[in-house]
Write a protein that holds these residues in place. Structure first.
Motif, PDB file in Angstrom:
ATOM      1  N   ASN A   4      45.090  13.459  55.317  1.00 52.93           N
ATOM      2  CA  ASN A   4      46.493  13.857  55.312  1.00 52.93           C
ATOM      3  C   ASN A   4      47.341  12.749  54.722  1.00 52.93           C
ATOM      4  O   ASN A   4      46.880  11.672  54.410  1.00 52.93           O
ATOM      5  N   GLN A 112      39.465  15.769  62.593  1.00 54.37           N
ATOM      6  CA  GLN A 112      40.412  16.685  63.243  1.00 54.37           C
ATOM      7  C   GLN A 112      41.704  16.820  62.443  1.00 54.37           C
ATOM      8  O   GLN A 112      42.457  17.780  62.629  1.00 54.37           O
ATOM      9  N   TRP A 113      41.961  15.885  61.536  1.00 50.09           N
ATOM     10  CA  TRP A 113      43.144  15.936  60.683  1.00 50.09           C
ATOM     11  C   TRP A 113      42.915  16.761  59.417  1.00 50.09           C
ATOM     12  O   TRP A 113      43.852  16.943  58.632  1.00 50.09           O
ATOM     13  N   PRO A 115      41.981  20.252  57.856  1.00 51.43           N
ATOM     14  CA  PRO A 115      41.689  21.686  58.000  1.00 51.43           C
ATOM     15  C   PRO A 115      40.477  22.082  57.172  1.00 51.43           C
ATOM     16  O   PRO A 115      40.320  21.652  56.035  1.00 51.43           O
ATOM     17  N   GLY A 116      39.599  22.871  57.772  1.00 48.20           N
ATOM     18  CA  GLY A 116      38.401  23.293  57.061  1.00 48.20           C
ATOM     19  C   GLY A 116      37.337  22.226  56.945  1.00 48.20           C
ATOM     20  O   GLY A 116      36.449  22.330  56.094  1.00 48.20           O
ATOM     21  N   HIS A 117      37.380  21.215  57.810  1.00 50.98           N
ATOM     22  CA  HIS A 117      36.392  20.135  57.691  1.00 50.98           C
ATOM     23  C   HIS A 117      34.964  20.626  57.933  1.00 50.98           C
ATOM     24  O   HIS A 117      34.010  19.983  57.490  1.00 50.98           O
ATOM     25  N   ARG A 168      49.285  21.194  64.400  1.00 49.02           N
ATOM     26  CA  ARG A 168      48.191  22.153  64.388  1.00 49.02           C
ATOM     27  C   ARG A 168      47.879  22.590  65.815  1.00 49.02           C
ATOM     28  O   ARG A 168      48.174  21.894  66.780  1.00 49.02           O
ATOM     29  N   ASP A 171      42.946  25.486  66.470  1.00 47.98           N
ATOM     30  CA  ASP A 171      41.895  25.546  65.458  1.00 47.98           C
ATOM     31  C   ASP A 171      41.586  24.184  64.844  1.00 47.98           C
ATOM     32  O   ASP A 171      40.863  24.097  63.849  1.00 47.98           O
ATOM     33  N   ALA A 172      42.100  23.127  65.418  1.00 45.95           N
ATOM     34  CA  ALA A 172      41.894  21.801  64.820  1.00 45.95           C
ATOM     35  C   ALA A 172      40.421  21.409  64.821  1.00 45.95           C
ATOM     36  O   ALA A 172      39.935  20.804  63.855  1.00 45.95           O
TER      37      ALA A 172
END
Length: 264
Positions: A4, A112-113, A115-117, A168, A171-172
């Motif tokens: 991010n 966790q930062w 999305p989609g990891h 967020r 969903d994180a």
């Protein structure tokens, strides 16, 4: 951390260092690599823990990557003499891929930062050679009062126009069994667990001090200094009620999720 574009304060992040560092060692202690060639720390932060990887595997090339220029700058100016073959670069986790000699990939409290990891993890597993290791730790406390109270206040009539969509939600991160399946589907021998650390924090408003270094960053960055101070005042009162100080300090339970896979 991670990918991010938040502004990070390395000094604030390393506050409560013992509590933030312990999960790293619990995670990496399950990596049984003997003589890795290249070790990569994704979301390395201020680099103090990346240096521990270099000390553990002195024959390896160890790379720390982070999207925060401030964190990387701090990592490049260590308090002690850095180990050889240790380097740090500003990079986006989302665009990173393992090379043919990448034998260990570590990501501690960073994904966790992103999305989609989970898709990134699946891609890394596909690219890693047999025998290589992927080790990830993420917080699993997004349902704890420290986070639900923050989100609730941000969504209140007073703040939602300024903070809508900033934080967020559930969903994180996934649950442990979902990460376990991800590793297995990626062809890895999987070791997945969770731990709730009962952390005794000192100080007058210690939980607020804790989240200032991590989860509260998006809120503070989205607001003017005056609004940020007002939000903190309201939020601090809620935290003090949820986490009352005791005779010996304030207990702040913190759940973390761990996953270690060796590609087969």
């Amino acid at each position: 951390m991670g990918s991010n574009q938040l502004t990070w304060d390395p000094a604030k992040y390393v506050q409560f260092g013992d509590f933030r560092n312990r999960p790293f060692f619990d995670l990496t202690g399950r990596i049984a690599a003997d003589s890795p060639r290249t070790v990569v720390d994704l979301g390395c932060g201020p680099g103090n823990l990346t240096a521990e990887l270099a000390r553990r595997w002195p024959g390896a090339t160890v790379q720390g990557l982070d999207s925060s220029a401030d964190m990387v700058s701090a990592a490049r100016k260590p308090d002690a003499e850095p180990p050889p073959d240790l380097s740090f670069e500003v990079a986006d986790i989302r665009s990173w891929q393992p090379g043919p000699d990448t034998d260990v990939v570590v990501s501690n409290a960073a994904l966790q930062w992103v999305p989609g990891h989970q898709e990134l993890m699946a891609g890394w597993l596909a690219a890693l050679r047999p025998g290589a290791w992927l080790a990830v730790q993420v917080p699993g406390n997004f349902g704890s009062p420290s986070h639900t109270l923050m989100r609730g206040l941000a969504e209140s009539p007073t703040w939602r126009d300024r903070l809508g969509g900033v934080l967020r939600h559930g969903d994180a991160v996934w649950e442990p069994e979902q990460y376990h399946e991800l590793l297995l589907r990626g062809g890895a021998r999987a070791d997945v667990w969770e731990t709730t650390y009962s952390q005794l924090l000192p100080g007058e408003h210690p939980v607020l001090d804790w989240v200032r270094g991590t989860g509260l960053r998006p809120v503070l960055q989205a607001l003017t200094p005056a609004d940020a101070a007002a939000f903190e005042t309201e939020y601090s009162a809620l935290l003090d009620e949820a986490y009352p100080a005791g005779e010996f300090g304030t207990v702040y339970p913190f759940r973390r999720l761990f996953m270690v896979g060796q590609k087969q």
